[in-house]
Design a protein around this motif. Structure first.
Motif, PDB file in Angstrom:
ATOM      1  N   LEU A  98      34.270  46.950  33.704  1.00  0.00           N
ATOM      2  CA  LEU A  98      32.850  47.283  33.841  1.00  0.00           C
ATOM      3  C   LEU A  98      32.525  47.670  35.277  1.00  0.00           C
ATOM      4  CD1 LEU A  98      31.202  44.505  31.627  1.00  0.00           C
ATOM      5  CD2 LEU A  98      31.588  46.914  31.073  1.00  0.00           C
ATOM      6  N   ALA A  99      33.099  46.930  36.233  1.00  0.00           N
ATOM      7  CA  ALA A  99      32.845  47.238  37.641  1.00  0.00           C
ATOM      8  C   ALA A  99      33.384  48.622  37.987  1.00  0.00           C
ATOM      9  CB  ALA A  99      33.481  46.160  38.526  1.00  0.00           C
ATOM     10  N   LEU A 100      34.569  48.930  37.431  1.00  0.00           N
ATOM     11  CA  LEU A 100      35.158  50.252  37.632  1.00  0.00           C
ATOM     12  C   LEU A 100      34.231  51.331  37.110  1.00  0.00           C
ATOM     13  CD1 LEU A 100      38.950  49.996  36.727  1.00  0.00           C
ATOM     14  CD2 LEU A 100      37.981  51.247  38.662  1.00  0.00           C
ATOM     15  N   ALA A 101      33.734  51.106  35.868  1.00  0.00           N
ATOM     16  CA  ALA A 101      32.862  52.096  35.235  1.00  0.00           C
ATOM     17  C   ALA A 101      31.598  52.287  36.051  1.00  0.00           C
ATOM     18  CB  ALA A 101      32.542  51.663  33.811  1.00  0.00           C
ATOM     19  N   ALA A 102      31.104  51.211  36.656  1.00  0.00           N
ATOM     20  CA  ALA A 102      29.865  51.301  37.426  1.00  0.00           C
ATOM     21  C   ALA A 102      30.134  51.735  38.862  1.00  0.00           C
ATOM     22  CB  ALA A 102      29.150  49.956  37.402  1.00  0.00           C
ATOM     23  N   GLY A 103      31.396  51.939  39.211  1.00  0.00           N
ATOM     24  CA  GLY A 103      31.740  52.336  40.566  1.00  0.00           C
ATOM     25  C   GLY A 103      31.543  51.230  41.583  1.00  0.00           C
ATOM     26  N   LEU A 104      31.570  49.972  41.112  1.00  0.00           N
ATOM     27  CA  LEU A 104      31.297  48.845  42.006  1.00  0.00           C
ATOM     28  C   LEU A 104      32.561  48.152  42.483  1.00  0.00           C
ATOM     29  CD1 LEU A 104      28.244  47.137  40.293  1.00  0.00           C
ATOM     30  CD2 LEU A 104      28.294  48.284  42.515  1.00  0.00           C
ATOM     31  N   ASP A 105      33.734  48.518  41.897  1.00  0.00           N
ATOM     32  CA  ASP A 105      34.941  47.795  42.270  1.00  0.00           C
ATOM     33  C   ASP A 105      35.283  48.090  43.715  1.00  0.00           C
ATOM     34  OD1 ASP A 105      35.610  50.476  41.534  1.00  0.00           O
ATOM     35  OD2 ASP A 105      37.706  49.869  41.765  1.00  0.00           O
ATOM     36  N   GLY A 106      35.869  47.080  44.367  1.00  0.00           N
ATOM     37  CA  GLY A 106      36.214  47.259  45.761  1.00  0.00           C
ATOM     38  C   GLY A 106      35.048  47.031  46.690  1.00  0.00           C
ATOM     39  N   ASP A 107      33.899  46.631  46.134  1.00  0.00           N
ATOM     40  CA  ASP A 107      32.721  46.384  46.944  1.00  0.00           C
ATOM     41  C   ASP A 107      32.616  44.888  47.223  1.00  0.00           C
ATOM     42  OD1 ASP A 107      30.113  47.652  47.915  1.00  0.00           O
ATOM     43  OD2 ASP A 107      29.440  45.883  46.808  1.00  0.00           O
ATOM     44  N   ALA A 108      32.442  44.529  48.492  1.00  0.00           N
ATOM     45  CA  ALA A 108      32.411  43.105  48.836  1.00  0.00           C
ATOM     46  C   ALA A 108      31.250  42.399  48.155  1.00  0.00           C
ATOM     47  CB  ALA A 108      32.306  42.935  50.351  1.00  0.00           C
ATOM     48  N   LEU A 109      30.146  43.111  47.989  1.00  0.00           N
ATOM     49  CA  LEU A 109      28.984  42.493  47.356  1.00  0.00           C
ATOM     50  C   LEU A 109      29.268  42.197  45.883  1.00  0.00           C
ATOM     51  CD1 LEU A 109      26.488  41.779  48.881  1.00  0.00           C
ATOM     52  CD2 LEU A 109      25.318  43.734  47.854  1.00  0.00           C
ATOM     53  N   ALA A 110      30.001  43.129  45.218  1.00  0.00           N
ATOM     54  CA  ALA A 110      30.372  42.889  43.819  1.00  0.00           C
ATOM     55  C   ALA A 110      31.283  41.677  43.728  1.00  0.00           C
ATOM     56  CB  ALA A 110      31.065  44.119  43.242  1.00  0.00           C
ATOM     57  N   VAL A 111      32.177  41.515  44.721  1.00  0.00           N
ATOM     58  CA  VAL A 111      33.047  40.336  44.743  1.00  0.00           C
ATOM     59  C   VAL A 111      32.199  39.074  44.893  1.00  0.00           C
ATOM     60  CG1 VAL A 111      34.843  39.144  46.038  1.00  0.00           C
ATOM     61  CG2 VAL A 111      35.046  41.578  45.600  1.00  0.00           C
ATOM     62  N   ALA A 112      31.201  39.129  45.792  1.00  0.00           N
ATOM     63  CA  ALA A 112      30.325  37.967  45.979  1.00  0.00           C
ATOM     64  C   ALA A 112      29.592  37.652  44.681  1.00  0.00           C
ATOM     65  CB  ALA A 112      29.329  38.236  47.107  1.00  0.00           C
ATOM     66  N   ALA A 113      29.152  38.689  43.962  1.00  0.00           N
ATOM     67  CA  ALA A 113      28.462  38.460  42.691  1.00  0.00           C
ATOM     68  C   ALA A 113      29.404  37.793  41.691  1.00  0.00           C
ATOM     69  CB  ALA A 113      27.942  39.781  42.130  1.00  0.00           C
ATOM     70  N   ALA A 114      30.670  38.219  41.676  1.00  0.00           N
ATOM     71  CA  ALA A 114      31.640  37.583  40.782  1.00  0.00           C
ATOM     72  C   ALA A 114      31.874  36.136  41.200  1.00  0.00           C
ATOM     73  CB  ALA A 114      32.957  38.360  40.792  1.00  0.00           C
ATOM     74  N   HIS A 115      31.925  35.879  42.515  1.00  0.00           N
ATOM     75  CA  HIS A 115      32.094  34.500  42.981  1.00  0.00           C
ATOM     76  C   HIS A 115      30.935  33.631  42.518  1.00  0.00           C
ATOM     77  CE1 HIS A 115      35.193  34.962  46.472  1.00  0.00           C
ATOM     78  NE2 HIS A 115      35.555  35.600  45.378  1.00  0.00           N
ATOM     79  N   LEU A 116      29.723  34.226  42.528  1.00  0.00           N
ATOM     80  CA  LEU A 116      28.521  33.460  42.158  1.00  0.00           C
ATOM     81  C   LEU A 116      28.697  32.783  40.791  1.00  0.00           C
ATOM     82  CD1 LEU A 116      25.563  32.618  42.542  1.00  0.00           C
ATOM     83  CD2 LEU A 116      24.886  34.825  41.596  1.00  0.00           C
ATOM     84  N   ILE A 117      29.363  33.495  39.854  1.00  0.00           N
ATOM     85  CA  ILE A 117      29.548  32.942  38.511  1.00  0.00           C
ATOM     86  C   ILE A 117      30.272  31.600  38.574  1.00  0.00           C
ATOM     87  CG2 ILE A 117      30.559  33.376  36.238  1.00  0.00           C
ATOM     88  CD1 ILE A 117      30.543  36.362  36.958  1.00  0.00           C
ATOM     89  N   PHE A 118      31.203  31.453  39.541  1.00  0.00           N
ATOM     90  CA  PHE A 118      31.987  30.221  39.614  1.00  0.00           C
ATOM     91  C   PHE A 118      31.402  29.234  40.606  1.00  0.00           C
ATOM     92  CE2 PHE A 118      34.640  33.835  38.588  1.00  0.00           C
ATOM     93  CZ  PHE A 118      35.055  33.453  37.324  1.00  0.00           C
ATOM     94  N   VAL A 119      30.663  29.758  41.595  1.00  0.00           N
ATOM     95  CA  VAL A 119      30.076  28.882  42.607  1.00  0.00           C
ATOM     96  C   VAL A 119      28.869  28.138  42.023  1.00  0.00           C
ATOM     97  CG1 VAL A 119      28.808  28.897  44.784  1.00  0.00           C
ATOM     98  CG2 VAL A 119      30.900  30.240  44.559  1.00  0.00           C
ATOM     99  N   LEU A 120      28.086  28.841  41.196  1.00  0.00           N
ATOM    100  CA  LEU A 120      26.831  28.270  40.721  1.00  0.00           C
ATOM    101  C   LEU A 120      26.994  26.952  39.964  1.00  0.00           C
ATOM    102  CD1 LEU A 120      23.810  30.302  39.862  1.00  0.00           C
ATOM    103  CD2 LEU A 120      24.194  28.233  38.581  1.00  0.00           C
TER     104      LEU A 120
END
Lengths: 560, 217
Positions: A412-434
């Motif tokens: 999905l991140a690839l499709a949205a052109g978000l992969d490789g973005d540090a902010l997208a990584v932070a958003a993914a971390h949020l799922i586990f940090v929360l």
């Protein structure tokens, strides 16, 4: 205290937060399943043709179940043998620091300790073993996954202990144990018969999380696990890293299989719980007091605590020593000289990686804090009671294996052109940090003395003023502790960083794991030390800041 | 001194505060009450006898049960039965299983154990309660089950820690009578700790404060 004047958006925070937990997991699972079934059963046929499949799947089941069983047994043994004793106070102080060590750093430390050229072999050579060169033994990456299991136990034992400690007061454990003792029961038997059933009901979700994690862990398995074949999850990540689309479909099919394996293991575990409970009660009603168990059990618990704590601490010390080691030949127990060459040489890269790691951790933690506080404040203002289902949803990202839904999320991140973005990584971390931030904050937040809010309201304070000027400042220490927990969780994330970052977002953890297959122990040591330092700094500040701010407020000290 | 609970110069201090100073003997089948307001050291005395005294307290003197010095034994080895303010029934066990937990293993064989438990329940007016969930019992019924469980373990002495304070007034008389009748029938020394003079009157025996001073009723 329902408040009509509370802002309407506050009411939306709990459902929004739950959606933020559940949606990525659901979307990721769907995104994983779709390519797996794209060509009918073709991807599964390729998967079935992989000769490593039976063994890789069995390794996942075996190491996961063995690690969970061992960590749970040792946790319960330590609680049963030592709860309320001075030994326990010592063990308790070790929990938080050990828990804050990222999995990858713990695995690297253990690897440096037990490898044929590791610290233990060096300490025993040549005087006891006669080895002049590292022996040709497959201790690390052993084909049975023993060292991987041990690594998992060392990390999951502190986690389960912490969860159990939080549950004990809720189940009136002290009086149950006292009653068992006055009836003449030994410590172990009294604990098992009177306290364990209620305690386990509270521990169930964390145990399932440990089981799901243990079966599917990738970073630890890359460092400590078998290689030919690796565990199923590790193979999935290897396939994901290949360029060809066909391999990715195989990876997706394998991820679906891995998810099914985890569900099957949890179902099996649930059956074992029911059988275990029946067995326990049938033994309890026979009236045997089992006092003879106490002494050997206490010995075993002491040994288990010493081995797990000791191996982690020694391993980490070994990492630190390697990072400043000059010449250090086998079988010398200590390096010939110390030097800061590694640190100086790698300083530009290290500081850049550390800054990025910290930025991602800070972003994920801040977002998690805001959402958790919003949920808890909404709960307080609107008199909401968290349902069991909501709690399970909160645990969802910990129960569904990362390797099952992150590949889909990556798509999905690839499709949205978000992969490789540090902010997208932070958003993914949020799922586990929360989940961790919420769990850490919820207890102190709910325990806050509501009479303070009532007296402030009678003085004319608005709900917002009560939150910002009373509740939040008074909860400074728990908020900082929750932040430290969040930073520790984020720093330790491997798979979300690797997959969502598309290999282009490099954090301390991904770098340390990437280096682990190479031979540069000094550089590995430096990365691992930084991996530990960030969480340690967080916990240190969480202790120091409230102490400074409240130094003239005696009643505010010791609020953690 | 068979069947006696004997406190010999039992003194407990916290810092320089003297909380407990007792020299007394309770004979088999006899009852004694320690009475005082909360915080006066009653619970401290009780904790010393059950073996759950916190390390901050300093204890001197001896506690003898049936002539055996139990002063420094762990709780589980003392054969001292205790009833709390709350019944502390184990919620995962049925009423019968709670009693089976108290019943020693020397009553062996499922039939014998079930029979003993059924008889105990019947004697307390709780006929047929063995399979009940403890949560469905009334306060008075729970208190009776808790006492049965304590006595089935065949203790050499019975300690009662304000066991009636949480009961409704109309139940209290009935349960008091039940408890003291049972304790007397068991033929073991009974020590009651309470702040309620009615409890002390119902207990019958002498009444002292935690420092050993006899109290008139």
């Amino acid at each position: 205290m329902t408040d009509a004047a509370a802002p309407g958006w506050l009411r939306l925070v709990p459902p929004l937060t739950l959606a933020l937990m559940a949606l990525p997991v659901a979307a990721g699972l769907a995104g994983t399943a779709l390519p797996a079934f794209r060509d009918g059963a073709a991807a599964f046929a390729t998967l079935a043709a992989w000769p490593g499949l039976p063994r890789g799947a069995l390794l996942s089941l075996g190491t996961g179940i063995a690690a969970t069983l061992l960590s749970l047994t040792l946790t319960l043994l330590i609680l049963a043998a030592f709860a309320g004793t001075p030994t326990f106070a010592r063990i308790r102080r070790l929990i938080a620091p050990l828990l804050s060590v990222p999995h990858a750093a713990a695995a690297l430390g253990l690897a440096f300790l037990i490898a044929p050229s590791g610290w233990i072999a060096r300490a025993l050579s040549p005087w006891a073993t006669g080895w002049q060169a590292p022996p040709d033994l497959l201790i690390l990456n052993d084909p049975w996954g023993v060292s991987l299991t041990l690594g998992l136990v060392a990390k999951e034992l502190p986690f389960l202990l912490l969860m159990a400690l939080a549950a004990l007061p809720q189940i009136d454990a002290d009086r149950r144990l006292a009653t068992a003792a006055t009836l003449g029961y030994g410590r172990i038997a009294g604990f098992a018969f009177t306290t364990l059933p209620a305690l386990y009901a509270q521990l169930r979700l964390p145990v399932y999380a440990v089981l799901a994690y243990g079966m599917t862990v990738v970073d630890m398995a890359m460092i400590l696990g078998p290689t030919l074949p690796p565990t199923l999850s590790t193979q999935i990540v290897l396939w994901m890293g290949e360029a060809s689309l066909g391999q990715r479909d195989t990876a997706a099919a394998a991820a679906v299989l891995q998810f099914a394996l985890v569900l099957a293991a949890i179902a099996l575990w649930r059956l074992a719980e029911v059988a275990g409970r029946r067995l326990l009660i049938s033994i309890a009603v026979r009236g045997h007091r089992h006092c003879a168990l106490d002494r050997p059990a206490a010995g075993a618990a002491r040994l288990a605590a010493a081995i797990t704590g000791g191996s982690l601490i020694l391993g980490l010390a070994g990492l630190a020593l390697w990072s400043v080691a000059g010449l250090w030949q086998f079988p010398d127990a200590l390096p010939e000289n110390l030097s800061l060459r590694t640190w100086a040489g790698a300083a530009p890269v290290l500081s850049e990686t550390m800054a990025l790691t910290l930025a991602i951790a800070a972003a994920a933690t801040l977002a998690a804090l805001a959402l958790s506080l919003g949920c808890l404040e909404a709960e307080a203002r609107f008199n909401l009671t968290p349902t069991h289902r909501a709690l399970t949803l909160l645990y969802l990202p910990l129960l569904v294996p990362q390797v099952a839904f992150l590949p889909g999320l990556q798509g999905l991140a690839l499709a949205a052109g978000l992969d490789g973005d540090a902010l997208a990584v932070a958003a993914a971390h949020l799922i586990f940090v929360l989940p961790y931030v919420f769990l850490s904050l919820a207890g102190p937040f709910r325990a806050w003395d509501r009479r303070i809010a009532i007296s402030a309201a009678t003085l004319g304070a608005s709900p917002a003023a009560i939150f910002w000027r009373l509740r939040l400042p008074m909860l400074l220490a728990p908020v900082l502790t929750a932040s430290a927990v969040g930073i520790a969780v984020s720093v330790g994330q491997y798979l979300p960083t690797l997959l969502i970052g598309g290999g282009r977002v490099e954090t301390l953890t991904t770098e340390a794991v990437a280096l682990s297959s190479g031979g540069n122990r000094r550089l590995i040591g430096a990365y691992a030390v930084l991996q530990m330092v960030l969480p340690a700094l967080g916990f240190g500040l969480a202790l120091l800041i409230p102490g400074q701010i409240w130094r003239n407020r005696r009643d505010m000290r010791g609020v953690a | 001194m068979s069947g006696t609970l004997d406190l010999q110069d039992l003194r407990i201090t916290l810092g320089d505060r003297r909380l407990v100073d007792l020299s007394l003997a309770i004979p088999a089948g006899g009852t004694l009450t320690i009475m005082g307001p909360s915080g006066a050291g009653k619970s401290t005395a009780l904790a010393a006898i059950t073996g759950t005294l916190a390390p901050a307290f300093r204890l001197s003197g001896r506690i003898l049960l049936n002539g055996r010095d139990i002063t420094h034994l762990p709780t589980r080895a003392r054969s001292v039965g205790l009833m709390f303010q709350d019944p502390v029934l184990f919620p995962h066990l049925s009423v019968g299983q709670n009693l089976a937990f108290g019943l020693p293993a020397h009553v062996c064989g499922q039939t014998a154990r079930t029979a003993r438990i059924a008889a105990a329940l019947a004697s307390a007016g709780l006929d047929g309660f063995a399979n009940r969930d403890p949560a469905t019992l009334s306060g008075g019924q729970k208190a009776r089950v808790a006492l049965l469980r304590t006595l089935l373990a065949e203790p050499c002495a019975l300690l009662l820690d304000e066991p009636f304070s949480r009961l409704d007034t109309d139940l209290r008389d009935q349960i008091r009578r039940f408890v003291f009748d049972r304790a007397a029938a068991a033929g073991i020394p009974t020590l009651l700790v309470t702040h309620d003079a009615d409890d002390a009157r119902a207990a019958g025996g002498p009444v002292v404060d935690p420092l050993g001073k006899p109290l008139p009723l």
